[in-house]
Every structure is written in C-alpha cells, then in structure tokens.
Design an enzyme around this catalytic site. Structure first.
Site, PDB file in Angstrom:
ATOM      1  N   SER A  54     -41.010  74.083  59.346  1.00 37.99           N
ATOM      2  CA  SER A  54     -41.712  74.404  60.391  1.00 37.99           C
ATOM      3  C   SER A  54     -43.065  73.533  60.681  1.00 37.99           C
ATOM      4  O   SER A  54     -43.357  73.227  59.772  1.00 37.99           O
ATOM      5  CB  SER A  54     -42.106  75.920  60.334  1.00 37.99           C
ATOM      6  OG  SER A  54     -43.325  76.177  61.496  1.00 37.99           O
ATOM      7  N   TYR A  67     -46.960  81.771  54.980  1.00 37.96           N
ATOM      8  CA  TYR A  67     -45.686  81.485  55.603  1.00 37.96           C
ATOM      9  C   TYR A  67     -45.754  79.901  55.408  1.00 37.96           C
ATOM     10  O   TYR A  67     -44.697  79.136  55.420  1.00 37.96           O
ATOM     11  CB  TYR A  67     -45.724  81.719  57.186  1.00 37.96           C
ATOM     12  CG  TYR A  67     -44.608  81.337  58.095  1.00 37.96           C
ATOM     13  CD1 TYR A  67     -43.185  81.527  57.820  1.00 37.96           C
ATOM     14  CD2 TYR A  67     -45.017  80.405  59.013  1.00 37.96           C
ATOM     15  CE1 TYR A  67     -42.505  80.974  58.463  1.00 37.96           C
ATOM     16  CE2 TYR A  67     -43.822  79.690  59.875  1.00 37.96           C
ATOM     17  CZ  TYR A  67     -42.509  80.205  59.505  1.00 37.96           C
ATOM     18  OH  TYR A  67     -41.756  79.468  60.288  1.00 37.96           O
TER      19      TYR A  67
END
Length: 315
Positions: A157, A182
């Site tokens: 990501s 994350y």
C-alpha cells in the site's frame, strides 16, 4: 539480476482494469493462489484470472463466505486459512503439498487495516502478524510447489511510506498506533518481495510488491462512517465523494499485471504502481527508499524466520 526501480513504459495506467491487463493472455492450465480472493480487489483478481482460463485456489478464514462470493465461478477452489494463526497456515500448506499441484503465481492479497489493538500468538501485533508474517510463512511453506517461472505478488500500500520497520518495538508494546502498525506491515510486504526475489530467482521464481491504489472495499471495515466522512472519502449517507478512488476492477489490475504480464519477464524485486514500475521518491507517490532497501529486506527476512520458524528458500 537486480531490476532497476524505474518505469518501463507499460502503456497501462491508473484506470486500467484487471481484464484489460489480461487481454490476449491465455492462462489455460495455469494454477494460481489468491489470498483474500473472495472480497474487494482479491475477488476482482479471481474473476479476471478465471475469465482468462486459470484455475484459482482461494483460501479463506471465512470459507462459507468465500464460497458464497465465488458461487458461479468455474475453476475456483476454496480452502481454510487464517493468516494470523501459523498452525492454520501450516495445515493449509500441508494440504496443498499433499495435492502436489504446482503454482504459477501466488498473489498475497488478503490483509487487515487500521484495526483496534489486537494480539495473536505470542503477543504479536495483528496487522504485522496477518499482513506480513502469515504470508511469509505461507509462501515459504509452499516453496516446493512454486513452478519454474512462478511469480509471488505481495500486495502492499502507499501507507508503507508512513514508517520503516520499527526494530526497537515492532509489535507496539510501548504504545499502539493503528495507522503506524498498518504502515509497518505494508513496508514489510515490500521488503519481503525484495529479498524473496533475491534468493529465489536462481530457481526461476520472481517476486513483486505493489500499491493497488485507493479503493473502497471491505478493507475499511475498521473505520467508522464518521472517520471516512472526516477524511473526505464519503458523504453522510455513505456515498463515495472522493474522485481519486479506483474501482475494484482497476484496483485489481496491478497485482494481475504483476502475476502474468510478459512485460515483467526477467524482472523482479521491484515495487509496482498503476501497472508500472514505480520510481523511488521522497515526498509522496512511488516507493519510499526504506521499503526497497536490500539490507533491511534481508534483516526482515532473518527476523521473520526467527518468529515463524520457516525458511523454505534457504534451507
């Protein structure tokens, strides 16, 4: 051979779909594993692969949900897998080894994002455990099944830019931030591909990492509507208002391109974005230098081996 982290002029872009990437590519007889292949961009990846003739294995923590989502798609097999549970990973891998059929691509598309603080196993932070360690153990256990020419695709990501690996506290024992957690897991996804490619290419296996783009999918399940409104993603009624989001079909394109595009033959160990090799940049877009650092990649590999007890490519 080290592939340069520079664009190659693929001719594709942010609006390319997975079906367009595979246009003219016959995947008949190809065998693919897609984690998370029953939801969001993983589901669109599975659909595109099947339409091109591939046989796809979709492991799932919620197997019944997966079967319902994939109903009507020929050439798809489901199985049970919880990436946060290394015993589940081992059991799944053992079942595939018993079947004995090799894989031409493994697409690590499953993941969790910005979840509340959760511990698994011996106290591991959930996002690092699921997004990185589970996939690390899975791919290493499946090493004997990777056909020559196979590709491993690690879905990262743009959030990898948020932080490098926090070596001093990788499991957030001293204070949890769900977005930093994350981001660290997404950096790990890139570093995993960098070192896997370095040690596996001699046996004909290449690896890629990528940013699929921003897509509204069930990945946002841990974000409240209020949070998404505040970020400008949706309106008060839940309708998308941000015009930079991709559709799921577009979001699935880069990982599909990574898995089977002939444009990437002989290449590997690089970070992809919008169906292109990304540039290393310091201020947004592209890939951050800390995520493609080869020394950091090797250090993370060794750390992951110690945690999981698995090292299928160097043993």
């Amino acid at each position: 051979m080290i592939t340069s982290q520079h664009p190659i002029g693929s001719g594709f872009g942010a609006t390319t779909t997975a079906a367009e990437v595979l246009d003219g590519i016959d995947l008949t007889g190809r065998h693919v594993l897609v984690t998370g292949g029953y939801s969001g961009i993983g589901l669109e990846t599975t659909r595109a692969l099947v339409a091109a003739g591939a046989q796809v294995v979709v492991p799932a923590r919620r197997r019944k949900v997966a079967e319902e989502a994939l109903a009507g798609l020929a050439g798809v097999e489901t199985d049970e897998l919880d990436l946060a549970d290394l015993d589940s990973v081992a059991a799944f891998a053992d079942r595939r080894l018993d079947v004995g059929r090799g894989f031409d691509a493994v697409i690590d598309s499953a993941g969790v994002m910005a979840c509340p603080e959760t511990r698994v196993g011996p106290g591991w932070e959930l996002q690092f455990a699921t997004n990185h360690l589970g996939h690390f153990a899975l791919v290493n256990r499946l090493a004997p099944l990777l056909n020559e020419g196979a590709r491993v695709v690690s879905v990262s990501s743009g959030a990898h830019r948020r932080t490098a690996i926090r070596w001093e506290d990788p499991h957030f024992a001293t204070g949890y931030d769900r977005w930093d957690a994350y981001g660290q897991s997404k950096t790990a996804n890139v570093l995993f591909a960098v070192h896997l490619d370095a040690i596996a290419q001699d046996r004909g296996v290449r690896a890629f990492a990528l940013h699929p783009g921003g897509i509204l999918t069930p990945l946002q399940r841990h974000l409240s509507r209020e949070e998404q409104v505040e970020m400008g993603w949706i309106d008060e009624d839940g309708n998308q208002i941000a015009d930079w989001f991709k559709t799921p079909e577009q979001g699935a394109a880069t990982q599909t391109w990574a898995a089977f595009s002939p444009q990437l033959d002989g290449k590997g160990g690089v970070f992809l974005q919008d169906c292109e090799i990304a540039e290393v940049t310091e201020d947004g877009g592209g890939v951050a230098a800390h995520a493609v650092d080869r020394e950091q990649a090797e250090r993370l590999w060794d750390f992951s081996v110690r945690l999981t007890g698995v090292d299928g490519f160097r043993s």
